[in-house]
Design a protein around this motif. Structure first.
Motif, PDB file in Angstrom:
ATOM      1  N   ASN A  97      57.070  73.156  72.240  1.00  0.00           N
ATOM      2  CA  ASN A  97      58.338  73.827  71.979  1.00  0.00           C
ATOM      3  C   ASN A  97      59.387  73.626  73.071  1.00  0.00           C
ATOM      4  OD1 ASN A  97      57.761  74.704  69.435  1.00  0.00           O
ATOM      5  ND2 ASN A  97      56.820  76.623  70.140  1.00  0.00           N
ATOM      6  N   ASN A  98      58.994  73.027  74.189  1.00  0.00           N
ATOM      7  CA  ASN A  98      59.989  72.668  75.191  1.00  0.00           C
ATOM      8  C   ASN A  98      60.485  71.242  75.025  1.00  0.00           C
ATOM      9  OD1 ASN A  98      60.027  75.168  76.575  1.00  0.00           O
ATOM     10  ND2 ASN A  98      58.009  74.629  77.428  1.00  0.00           N
ATOM     11  N   GLY A  99      59.933  70.538  74.039  1.00  0.00           N
ATOM     12  CA  GLY A  99      60.430  69.185  73.756  1.00  0.00           C
ATOM     13  C   GLY A  99      59.337  68.149  73.754  1.00  0.00           C
ATOM     14  N   LEU A 100      59.733  66.973  74.177  1.00  0.00           N
ATOM     15  CA  LEU A 100      58.863  65.808  74.177  1.00  0.00           C
ATOM     16  C   LEU A 100      57.808  65.927  75.277  1.00  0.00           C
ATOM     17  CD1 LEU A 100      59.092  63.080  72.610  1.00  0.00           C
ATOM     18  CD2 LEU A 100      60.525  62.257  74.478  1.00  0.00           C
ATOM     19  N   VAL A 101      56.600  65.396  75.003  1.00  0.00           N
ATOM     20  CA  VAL A 101      55.593  65.236  76.052  1.00  0.00           C
ATOM     21  C   VAL A 101      55.088  63.807  75.932  1.00  0.00           C
ATOM     22  CG1 VAL A 101      53.408  66.031  77.020  1.00  0.00           C
ATOM     23  CG2 VAL A 101      54.905  67.657  75.844  1.00  0.00           C
ATOM     24  N   LEU A 102      55.322  62.989  76.955  1.00  0.00           N
ATOM     25  CA  LEU A 102      54.986  61.570  76.835  1.00  0.00           C
ATOM     26  C   LEU A 102      53.710  61.223  77.586  1.00  0.00           C
ATOM     27  CD1 LEU A 102      58.524  59.966  77.236  1.00  0.00           C
ATOM     28  CD2 LEU A 102      57.152  60.110  75.148  1.00  0.00           C
ATOM     29  N   PRO A 103      52.831  60.425  76.950  1.00  0.00           N
ATOM     30  CA  PRO A 103      51.672  59.908  77.675  1.00  0.00           C
ATOM     31  C   PRO A 103      52.174  59.055  78.854  1.00  0.00           C
ATOM     32  CG  PRO A 103      51.535  59.427  75.309  1.00  0.00           C
ATOM     33  CD  PRO A 103      52.906  59.948  75.571  1.00  0.00           C
ATOM     34  N   PRO A 104      51.592  59.230  80.036  1.00  0.00           N
ATOM     35  CA  PRO A 104      52.123  58.558  81.233  1.00  0.00           C
ATOM     36  C   PRO A 104      52.250  57.040  81.086  1.00  0.00           C
ATOM     37  CG  PRO A 104      50.501  60.198  81.862  1.00  0.00           C
ATOM     38  CD  PRO A 104      50.494  60.150  80.356  1.00  0.00           C
ATOM     39  N   LYS A 105      51.325  56.416  80.364  1.00  0.00           N
ATOM     40  CA  LYS A 105      51.352  54.942  80.341  1.00  0.00           C
ATOM     41  C   LYS A 105      52.564  54.362  79.636  1.00  0.00           C
ATOM     42  CE  LYS A 105      46.465  54.644  81.076  1.00  0.00           C
ATOM     43  NZ  LYS A 105      45.132  54.496  80.521  1.00  0.00           N
ATOM     44  N   ILE A 106      53.176  55.099  78.736  1.00  0.00           N
ATOM     45  CA  ILE A 106      54.342  54.543  78.034  1.00  0.00           C
ATOM     46  C   ILE A 106      55.627  55.320  78.325  1.00  0.00           C
ATOM     47  CG2 ILE A 106      53.012  53.432  76.188  1.00  0.00           C
ATOM     48  CD1 ILE A 106      54.778  56.547  75.302  1.00  0.00           C
ATOM     49  N   ALA A 107      55.583  56.283  79.221  1.00  0.00           N
ATOM     50  CA  ALA A 107      56.785  57.061  79.541  1.00  0.00           C
ATOM     51  C   ALA A 107      57.802  56.199  80.295  1.00  0.00           C
ATOM     52  CB  ALA A 107      56.403  58.270  80.401  1.00  0.00           C
ATOM     53  N   PRO A 108      59.057  56.164  79.840  1.00  0.00           N
ATOM     54  CA  PRO A 108      60.084  55.397  80.573  1.00  0.00           C
ATOM     55  C   PRO A 108      60.234  55.883  82.003  1.00  0.00           C
ATOM     56  CG  PRO A 108      60.892  55.975  78.391  1.00  0.00           C
ATOM     57  CD  PRO A 108      59.581  56.709  78.578  1.00  0.00           C
ATOM     58  N   VAL A 109      60.190  57.209  82.197  1.00  0.00           N
ATOM     59  CA  VAL A 109      60.168  57.782  83.544  1.00  0.00           C
ATOM     60  C   VAL A 109      58.829  58.505  83.670  1.00  0.00           C
ATOM     61  CG1 VAL A 109      61.239  59.423  85.128  1.00  0.00           C
ATOM     62  CG2 VAL A 109      62.674  58.081  83.566  1.00  0.00           C
ATOM     63  N   GLN A 110      58.000  58.072  84.597  1.00  0.00           N
ATOM     64  CA  GLN A 110      56.685  58.702  84.756  1.00  0.00           C
ATOM     65  C   GLN A 110      56.744  59.894  85.699  1.00  0.00           C
ATOM     66  OE1 GLN A 110      54.904  54.887  85.904  1.00  0.00           O
ATOM     67  NE2 GLN A 110      53.548  55.044  84.119  1.00  0.00           N
ATOM     68  N   ILE A 111      57.609  59.787  86.687  1.00  0.00           N
ATOM     69  CA  ILE A 111      57.714  60.843  87.699  1.00  0.00           C
ATOM     70  C   ILE A 111      59.185  61.116  87.984  1.00  0.00           C
ATOM     71  CG2 ILE A 111      57.152  61.502  90.077  1.00  0.00           C
ATOM     72  CD1 ILE A 111      54.875  59.393  89.980  1.00  0.00           C
ATOM     73  N   VAL A 112      59.591  62.379  87.895  1.00  0.00           N
ATOM     74  CA  VAL A 112      60.952  62.723  88.306  1.00  0.00           C
ATOM     75  C   VAL A 112      60.868  63.510  89.615  1.00  0.00           C
ATOM     76  CG1 VAL A 112      61.011  64.832  86.869  1.00  0.00           C
ATOM     77  CG2 VAL A 112      63.159  63.757  87.617  1.00  0.00           C
ATOM     78  N   VAL A 113      61.666  63.086  90.568  1.00  0.00           N
ATOM     79  CA  VAL A 113      61.673  63.747  91.877  1.00  0.00           C
ATOM     80  C   VAL A 113      62.918  64.631  91.957  1.00  0.00           C
ATOM     81  CG1 VAL A 113      61.807  63.387  94.376  1.00  0.00           C
ATOM     82  CG2 VAL A 113      60.447  61.821  92.939  1.00  0.00           C
ATOM     83  N   ILE A 114      62.700  65.912  92.245  1.00  0.00           N
ATOM     84  CA  ILE A 114      63.825  66.848  92.324  1.00  0.00           C
ATOM     85  C   ILE A 114      63.856  67.524  93.692  1.00  0.00           C
ATOM     86  CG2 ILE A 114      64.924  68.863  91.275  1.00  0.00           C
ATOM     87  CD1 ILE A 114      63.703  68.143  88.666  1.00  0.00           C
ATOM     88  N   PRO A 115      64.914  67.287  94.460  1.00  0.00           N
ATOM     89  CA  PRO A 115      65.047  67.957  95.757  1.00  0.00           C
ATOM     90  C   PRO A 115      65.416  69.428  95.535  1.00  0.00           C
ATOM     91  CG  PRO A 115      66.829  66.347  95.414  1.00  0.00           C
ATOM     92  CD  PRO A 115      66.036  66.386  94.159  1.00  0.00           C
ATOM     93  N   VAL A 116      64.765  70.309  96.284  1.00  0.00           N
ATOM     94  CA  VAL A 116      65.042  71.753  96.200  1.00  0.00           C
ATOM     95  C   VAL A 116      65.977  72.123  97.354  1.00  0.00           C
ATOM     96  CG1 VAL A 116      64.002  74.066  96.205  1.00  0.00           C
ATOM     97  CG2 VAL A 116      62.731  72.122  95.244  1.00  0.00           C
ATOM     98  N   ALA A 117      67.024  72.887  97.040  1.00  0.00           N
ATOM     99  CA  ALA A 117      68.023  73.233  98.063  1.00  0.00           C
ATOM    100  C   ALA A 117      68.503  71.964  98.751  1.00  0.00           C
ATOM    101  CB  ALA A 117      67.427  74.220  99.086  1.00  0.00           C
TER     102      ALA A 117
END
Lengths: 469, 469
Positions: free
Chosen positions: B270-290
């Motif tokens: 219900n939060n949207g798409l969930v992609l298997p890692p092997k075919i995900a266009p972006v596998q890891i998103v890096v988000i800086p906090v503060a």
């Protein structure tokens, strides 16, 4: 070495260049004909060349930030009509779908001849703010143009290509030139198309022009600057930083399987295809000599394995065809490097490398195998480029009168450069008298005089003329 | 974390599964609609999933010796008619080209709905001897089928696929099963289609069937065995070792962008798409906090660089959107792993990894960054697979009567397995009474009894029923 029957079936290019070209396409198993005129079958060897070109170009595009997308293959007629010049140019060569299943369609759809209109419709939906720009999209697909005269790779009713569509001006043509020179070993002349020769609906078209063995010109790639013409026709706007509604500026660019025709006619010879190493499906063919002798097959296999492990595309031929047949076969298929190893070589811990471009043989210590292969392949690439550059330079002439241009074309062929007043009337005159169309107004301008040699009025630009594919 | 407005626009799947699906396709920017019904625009994020699937499948195919080719997109009507069952099945859903430029064509051409006929025509030209066999060809292209009901990825008038065509029987379907389970984390049921459900013109069709979140079935890939039926219709023969003229045996197989629909409906939430890692266009998103605090951006960049260097597809978001917005955005887009780093993490030489599938948080020492990322991504893959397998197993039921089958379908959905006499009449009855079609006769047969629960006659096989996309 005795010439092989198979290779003798290739017509000499000096005898009949068009027949030589067709022979190479067929015998090297690049294409086959289908039952529809101008729709060719890309056989494994021909398609693999395209895959290699794709792979390298795609990586380059992605480096610049372009993203791949896929648009529908059909365009409603009403959508194609939104930009007037565009539809006038393309409608006469569209294939039209009029039936879906058993029902007649309310509106007919054309199979895309190019996809500017589809991209514009989509851009209108997804672009709102300056933060949505730039958009740099690319698409790999096939397109249809209902041509009357067709030739494998050079002019098909269907061809494979990539089409880039961006919403800001770029210098894509510069990248093409690099690609042709660095990857395909094809020297190019870069410049702008005249008003007469530009793309339907574009403000300006840029081109890279190559010279073939028969000294005719091949347009190897183009890019177009649309200004905001399509954006206005399709009502694509964005909110600028100052909160104003503005029209974005647009470009498109593309290269197609035509490039393969260019490779054949730039590098091929009377023994068949000659492929630049970077896009050759097989870069190195390994042939065991006297393969029934003890240890030869094993030595050849070891050699092939080492070259594969070093990252090369390698094939080994252990069939029972004769040595002569094998050499002729892989020459015809344009494999850049042939490596032979037999009992005598084994005794001396060496192999023999034969370059496709000039048949030069080098004996190489097996200790240096990988480095020697790299060196030889680079030598083939450089050799091809230098030979093509020489052909281009030696057959680019200056003319100061229409008569002189005509005479050069008739006697020598190649590119003829003259000054030009900028009028279409003079282009038509050149075509009528000397049979040449304008190829481009080169970025690298030269001053050859003050007047247009066709009409005598003041000259504005230096321009290249030629007979084109 | 406060839910974001964007994510709240996705309908809960329990409320309306079809609307949930459409929401995910649109909001995650996988597709857009074009002006032609059922012809979808594959936007960069959706197309990148297909590219990743392509890349992995293509490598697998090439390993087995398959070669890529490209056939024309148009088929003359007379060619399509050569195999009777084939044309009867496909003609009603073909798009027909009747005009080339301004001229009416003498014969109409359909845009390929599949390319068996084109491959056969070509095979006839290139196969002479047993030495020319096997031929294992594959083609990546788009095909058209003029469907009445269309949905993104699942049923389009145009879709992207690969079609393999070989001239000897293989067990391709086995490879698909591996691909779905190992790469897409989708468990499958393998088996054979009934006579009623098999491909037009095939002797036998094999399928892999997956179960979606809503417990409906999705046919994720098929392969067909043609015997020598097409070879006879197209007069494809070869000379055997004994110098006899013989007809080769033929198969074809294919998977399409439908797989993407399957991925969405198997793994999404219900939060949207969930992609298997092997075919995900972006596998890891890096988000800086503060990220305005000193050193945070640099630390995040260093972390992203390390993960990129380790071979992952990484994106870093330094936009001025809120932390909540970013988390919701990349959850909606199905990015398998989120990595956060802020001032407190920096003090402790750590970062925080959050799995998309179960939102589990793990604090990881920066010393172990790459190994931890590998471990987390594998955990996401395994988690997705186990959850999907559980769904499949928990919703596969045994029925011993038509009434029971009907009741299960109405109350629970999922797959219903029964014994079956082998008659089409019973398939029609099951469809009429319980609304289910036969999905497959599994290779892994079970003995559930002696009689067909529909007609009471002796049973021949165990069969799976379901409501299918």
């Amino acid at each position: 070495m005795a010439k092989d029957k198979k290779v003798e079936q290739i017509t000499d290019m000096e005898v009949d260049f068009a027949q030589w070209y067709t022979d190479v396409c067929k015998k090297a198993e690049l294409i086959d004909y289908s039952s529809i005129k101008g729709m060719f079958i890309y056989r494994p060897y021909g398609y693999a060349i395209w895959e290699n070109i794709q792979k390298m170009m795609d990586a380059e595009f992605k480096k610049t930030g372009a993203e791949n997308v896929y648009m529908p293959m059909l365009i409603p007629e009403s959508l194609l009509q939104k930009e007037k010049d565009h539809v006038e140019g393309f409608a006469p060569e569209c294939a039209w779908v009029t039936m879906g299943g058993n029902e007649k369609l309310e509106e007919r759809y054309c199979i895309r001849p190019t996809s500017e209109t589809l991209f514009c419709e989509h851009f209108r939906n997804v672009i709102q703010s300056h933060r949505d720009l730039p958009k740099m999209y690319n698409q790999w697909c096939s397109v249809l143009r209902w041509e009357k005269t067709t030739r494998p790779f050079l002019r098909g009713r269907e061809f494979l290509w990539q089409e880039g569509h961006t919403l800001h001006a770029t210098e894509q043509e510069a990248r093409y030139a690099d690609f042709c020179e660095n990857i395909l070993a094809m020297p190019v002349t870069r410049g702008q198309k005249t008003e007469k020769e530009k793309f339907n609906g574009a403000e300006a078209t840029y081109t890279i022009e190559c010279m073939m063995h028969d000294r005719k010109a091949l347009q190897a790639g183009t890019s177009h600057y649309f200004g905001d013409g399509f954006a206005r026709a399709f009502d694509i706007t964005f909110t600028s930083k100052d909160n104003q509604r503005e029209y974005p500026h647009q470009t498109s660019w593309g290269v197609s399987t035509r490039l393969i025709g260019g490779i054949i006619m730039t590098h091929g010879d009377n023994n068949g295809l000659v492929l630049p190493p970077k896009i050759a499906p097989v870069q190195i063919v390994v042939i065991p000599v006297a393969q029934h002798k003890e240890g030869v097959l094993e030595a050849a296999q070891k050699l092939a394995d080492r070259l594969s492990a070093a990252g090369y595309r390698v094939k080994m031929d252990t069939s029972d065809n004769s040595m002569g047949w094998k050499c002729a076969e892989y020459e015809m298929k344009g494999v850049p490097l042939r490596v032979e190893i037999g009992p005598k070589d084994m005794e001396q811990n060496q192999c023999c490398m034969v370059r496709r471009d000039n048949r030069e043989k080098t004996f190489v210590s097996l200790n240096d195998l990988e480095a020697a292969a790299a060196e030889q392949l680079q030598a083939v690439h450089d050799g091809l480029y230098q030979r093509a550059l020489k052909n281009l330079q030696e057959h680019t002439y200056v003319a100061h009168s229409l008569e002189e241009a005509k005479q050069i074309q008739e006697e020598k062929g190649g590119f003829v450069k003259t000054m030009w007043c900028g009028e279409e009337a003079c282009e038509l005159k050149m075509k009528e008298v000397a049979g040449m169309s304008s190829r481009c107004i080169p970025f690298a301008q030269e001053d050859l005089g003050d007047t247009c040699p066709i009409c005598g009025k003041p000259a504005k630009k230096m321009i290249y003329w030629g007979v084109a594919y």
